[in-house]
Design an enzyme around this catalytic site. Sequence first.
Site, PDB file in Angstrom:
ATOM      1  N   PHE A  45      31.714  -8.186  -3.583  1.00 54.42           N
ATOM      2  CA  PHE A  45      33.321  -7.971  -2.922  1.00 54.42           C
ATOM      3  C   PHE A  45      33.489  -8.500  -2.481  1.00 54.42           C
ATOM      4  CE2 PHE A  45      30.868  -3.099  -3.849  1.00 54.42           C
ATOM      5  CZ  PHE A  45      31.500  -3.563  -4.761  1.00 54.42           C
ATOM      6  N   ALA A  46      35.360  -7.647  -1.886  1.00 56.85           N
ATOM      7  CA  ALA A  46      35.861  -9.682  -0.888  1.00 56.85           C
ATOM      8  C   ALA A  46      34.594  -9.433   0.262  1.00 56.85           C
ATOM      9  CB  ALA A  46      37.113  -9.165  -0.960  1.00 56.85           C
ATOM     10  N   GLU A  47      34.115  -7.832   0.731  1.00 56.71           N
ATOM     11  CA  GLU A  47      33.420  -8.322   1.828  1.00 56.71           C
ATOM     12  C   GLU A  47      32.168  -7.286   1.668  1.00 56.71           C
ATOM     13  OE1 GLU A  47      35.613 -10.635   3.825  1.00 56.71           O
ATOM     14  OE2 GLU A  47      36.462  -8.868   3.401  1.00 56.71           O
ATOM     15  N   THR A  48      31.256  -7.835   2.297  1.00 56.22           N
ATOM     16  CA  THR A  48      29.688  -6.432   2.312  1.00 56.22           C
ATOM     17  C   THR A  48      29.720  -6.328   3.837  1.00 56.22           C
ATOM     18  OG1 THR A  48      28.974  -6.928   0.593  1.00 56.22           O
ATOM     19  CG2 THR A  48      27.529  -6.368   1.983  1.00 56.22           C
TER      20      THR A  48
END
Length: 266
Positions: A45-48
């Site tokens: 994902f874009a961020e975890t």
Amino acid sequence: MPTVPYFHVDAFADKAFAGNQAAVMLLESWPDDAVLQAIGGENNFAETAFLLPCADDEADYELTWFTPTSTVDLCGHATLASGHIALTEWMKDADEVRFRTRKAGVLTVSRDGESYALSLPAYAPEPKESYDEAVRGLGARPQEIASHAGGYHIFRYATADEVMALDPDFRALAPLGDLQFICTAPGTDTDVLSRVFVPGAGVDEDSVTGSAHAALTPYWCDRLGRESFTALQASERKGYLTCRREGDRAVLGGPCVTVVEGRFTF
């Protein structure tokens, strides 16, 4: 092998398959950053967002974020997702949750009706005369460029159609560094429209970027002559936000939806 709670959240979305995806994981202790980075790559994902209960009274949780390729100093949508999980799973009677971060200070997420309010530092950009390498990579010359030292570069175009027509050369933009290229214009059904490109961090076009709106909030408040506005980040998934300046803070509003929950083993 440790196994920890795992949640997949669509942030800045009132239904599944919209907004920006984030993984939220609650840890019992901090592993090496190399492990966190590997998990960020696995989730893709874009961020975890990684959370750990805070050992003192400064905050409720420690929080850090990893993209598929690197860590970041500030991530808005994954903080909103973390607040959503904390307030619906672990702090159901609370109205606010506080997160202590490595470089962005203490961030808060509070209930706001059926939505949430996320308080971030406001990153007021300064005018920049030129940024030719980035303009070539974006493929169209803006009316104005403004930058913040944290790596946020705003390119303002005259119309929403110009922003929507952009077809960036990500191979040209990525070598410029772990930077946000924030392309914006007056909106049509919202006050402001934007698209955000971060190829240097492994995210060619981000879906909905809270940290970009930490820069867009003071930028557009100054130009609109008021302290709040509505915004659309016009990615394929799309996300709608409310943006409000409160002193040196940018307060972003939006809902979240949990789409997956389970356990993650590593």
